[in-house]
Scaffold this active site. Structure first.
Site, PDB file in Angstrom:
ATOM      1  N   LYS A  39      -6.784 -15.318  -6.806  1.00 34.96           N
ATOM      2  CA  LYS A  39      -5.594 -15.120  -5.960  1.00 34.96           C
ATOM      3  C   LYS A  39      -6.006 -14.674  -4.551  1.00 34.96           C
ATOM      4  O   LYS A  39      -7.151 -14.231  -4.350  1.00 34.96           O
ATOM      5  CB  LYS A  39      -4.680 -14.081  -6.601  1.00 34.96           C
ATOM      6  CG  LYS A  39      -5.310 -12.699  -6.782  1.00 34.96           C
ATOM      7  CD  LYS A  39      -4.477 -11.824  -7.717  1.00 34.96           C
ATOM      8  CE  LYS A  39      -5.106 -10.444  -7.868  1.00 34.96           C
ATOM      9  NZ  LYS A  39      -4.443  -9.663  -8.921  1.00 34.96           N
ATOM     10  N   TYR A 259      -9.784   4.988  23.265  1.00 38.43           N
ATOM     11  CA  TYR A 259      -8.392   5.452  23.291  1.00 38.43           C
ATOM     12  C   TYR A 259      -8.299   6.882  22.756  1.00 38.43           C
ATOM     13  O   TYR A 259      -8.945   7.225  21.756  1.00 38.43           O
ATOM     14  CB  TYR A 259      -7.528   4.573  22.386  1.00 38.43           C
ATOM     15  CG  TYR A 259      -7.163   3.228  22.966  1.00 38.43           C
ATOM     16  CD1 TYR A 259      -6.482   3.116  24.179  1.00 38.43           C
ATOM     17  CD2 TYR A 259      -7.469   2.059  22.268  1.00 38.43           C
ATOM     18  CE1 TYR A 259      -6.136   1.881  24.694  1.00 38.43           C
ATOM     19  CE2 TYR A 259      -7.128   0.816  22.763  1.00 38.43           C
ATOM     20  CZ  TYR A 259      -6.457   0.728  23.981  1.00 38.43           C
ATOM     21  OH  TYR A 259      -6.115  -0.496  24.471  1.00 38.43           O
TER      22      TYR A 259
HETATM   23  C1  LIG Z   1      -5.443  -9.097  -9.723  1.00 37.30           C
HETATM   24  C2  LIG Z   1      -5.327  -9.125 -11.204  1.00 37.30           C
HETATM   25  C3  LIG Z   1      -6.477  -9.243 -11.999  1.00 37.30           C
HETATM   26  C4  LIG Z   1      -7.869  -9.109 -11.433  1.00 37.30           C
HETATM   27  O1  LIG Z   1      -8.134  -7.750 -11.220  1.00 37.30           O
HETATM   28  P1  LIG Z   1      -9.562  -7.233 -10.706  1.00 37.30           P
HETATM   29  O2  LIG Z   1      -9.439  -5.749 -10.764  1.00 37.30           O
HETATM   30  O3  LIG Z   1      -9.710  -7.734  -9.315  1.00 37.30           O
HETATM   31  O4  LIG Z   1     -10.590  -7.771 -11.615  1.00 37.30           O
HETATM   32  C5  LIG Z   1      -6.309  -9.432 -13.363  1.00 37.30           C
HETATM   33  N1  LIG Z   1      -5.073  -9.466 -13.912  1.00 37.30           N
HETATM   34  C6  LIG Z   1      -3.943  -9.309 -13.188  1.00 37.30           C
HETATM   35  C7  LIG Z   1      -2.627  -9.343 -13.863  1.00 37.30           C
HETATM   36  C8  LIG Z   1      -4.034  -9.125 -11.817  1.00 37.30           C
HETATM   37  O5  LIG Z   1      -2.923  -8.949 -11.090  1.00 37.30           O
END
Ligand SMILES: *Cc1c(COP(=O)(O)O)cnc(C)c1O
Length: 371
Positions: A39, A259
């Site tokens: 993702k 800044y």
């Molecule tokens: C993002 C996600 C993962 C992966 O998690 P990591 O901690 O990056 O390995 C797995 N399952 C779900 C439902 C997620 O939202």
């Protein structure tokens, strides 16, 4: 940005290391299946380069967050099982069907909605069912599962292939919630037909074999983040970010830097101004706290990080390293995303997904070079 000579920063992504990380996890959990969570464009690292390499290495199941990501992934890996974590959001069911995407169904409403859609078509499309076991984010509650079990005709229109849940405290192996969630999943899954189960993401894999079930869903660990905070990182580092020095200047007290004049110069110092700022995902919280590496030396961020620029104190760095056009390593092997995250008061996940759009990106590793 494609022209390296004009780029303000160079981001190198080692696709070979991602593949090696997946293979390591796959071997660790066998005979359970290791999926890959890709993702948010592989946590910002480039799905089009990484997903085909994972598929070539034998990964067959992928997870994305939303339909758009699923459609993009389908173009990269025509033969893969693609799960969409958000599931259908109303009106996009046909997109799932057209691109062969597997919806993760997260509520009774999503299941009944999908059921009416599926009844209109031919065949029973594959789905995954998400059960909430304590995260209280997505997933069916126990009362919803009981209502579903009372109406078997709803599930009859589809073909469930996986029941999954998600751990809230997997990065804390001492948390009693881990075992409680696993027990709850096993109990609640009995409301559904017997199916492969999944509860572990990256950290969950390291809680022990009992958490592997039928399939694990690592994301972060593939991209080199430490699935076991506080213990040595078993994963290979994947990214290197190098920022270009725009200017080197000599300063002396009583000058201040940046800044808000938050850094006071003490004596004769040499500063390097680097063309990376918070607009590039180099967090403003690194002001007066972060570090870079140049010529094997650790150099501190001085003053506030601004939108496009960050200032480092390079007084002790030999001039052949600290010169305009030279590079300072902002994220790298000895100074990985988890370490930068600690200095920025966030988590490695946010460092990766915030990596900017202005970096010149280079994908290395046999598979990366080929794509
Ligand atoms: C993002 C996600 C993962 C992966 O998690 P990591 O901690 O990056 O390995 C797995 N399952 C779900 C439902 C997620 O939202």
């Amino acid at each position: 940005m494609t022209d390296l000579s004009r780029a303000t920063a160079l981001l190198t992504i080692d696709v070979g290391a991602v593949v090696a990380n997946w293979k390591r996890l796959s071997a660790l959990v066998a005979p359970a299946e290791a999926a890959a969570v890709v993702k948010a464009d592989c946590y910002g690292l480039g799905m089009a380069h990484i997903a085909p390499a994972l598929f070539a290495a034998g990964c067959r199941s992928f997870f994305v967050a939303c339909v758009e990501e699923g459609i993009a992934l389908r173009r990269c890996v025509p033969g893969a099982m693609i799960h969409v974590l958000n599931g259908p959001l109303g009106g996009d069911e046909a997109e799932f069907a057209a691109h062969g995407l597997i919806p993760v169904l997260n509520s009774l409403a999503q299941i009944t909605g999908w059921s009416s859609f599926a009844k209109k078509g031919s065949g029973a499309p594959a789905v995954a069912v998400h059960i909430d076991t304590g995260m209280n984010r997505l997933g069916l509650s126990e009362p919803e599962l009981e209502r579903l079990a009372a109406k078997p005709e709803i599930l009859a229109a589809m073909r469930p292939i996986l029941v999954m849940s998600h751990l809230a405290c997997a990065d804390d192996s001492d948390s009693p919630l881990n075992a409680r969630q696993l027990t709850t999943l096993r109990r609640l899954a009995s409301h559904l037909p017997a199916l492969p189960q999944s509860i572990a993401a990256s950290s969950g894999i390291f809680l022990g074999r009992g958490f592997h079930l039928g399939l694990v869903r690592p994301g972060a660990a593939l991209y080199g983040l430490n699935p076991m905070p506080g213990r040595p990182n078993p994963m290979s580092q994947v990214i290197k970010l190098q920022g270009k020095i725009v200017q080197v200047r000599d300063v002396d007290s009583p000058m201040t830097v940046g800044y808000g004049a938050t850094h006071r110069v003490e004596g004769k110092r040499k500063l390097a101004i680097v063309a990376v700022g918070y607009a590039d995902g180099w967090f403003r919280s690194l002001s007066n706290r972060g570090h870079g590496m140049i010529g094997g030396m650790k150099v501190p961020v001085v003053g506030r990080v601004s939108m496009d620029l960050t200032t480092f104190d390079v007084t002790d760095v030999p001039v052949e390293h600290a010169h305009p056009g030279g590079l300072i390593e902002l994220i790298g092997p000895g100074h990985g995303p988890d370490h930068v995250a600690e200095e920025a008061d966030t988590i490695g996940y946010e460092i990766l997904t915030a990596l900017g759009r202005r970096h010149h990106r280079r994908w290395t590793g046999a598979e990366g070079a080929a794509s």
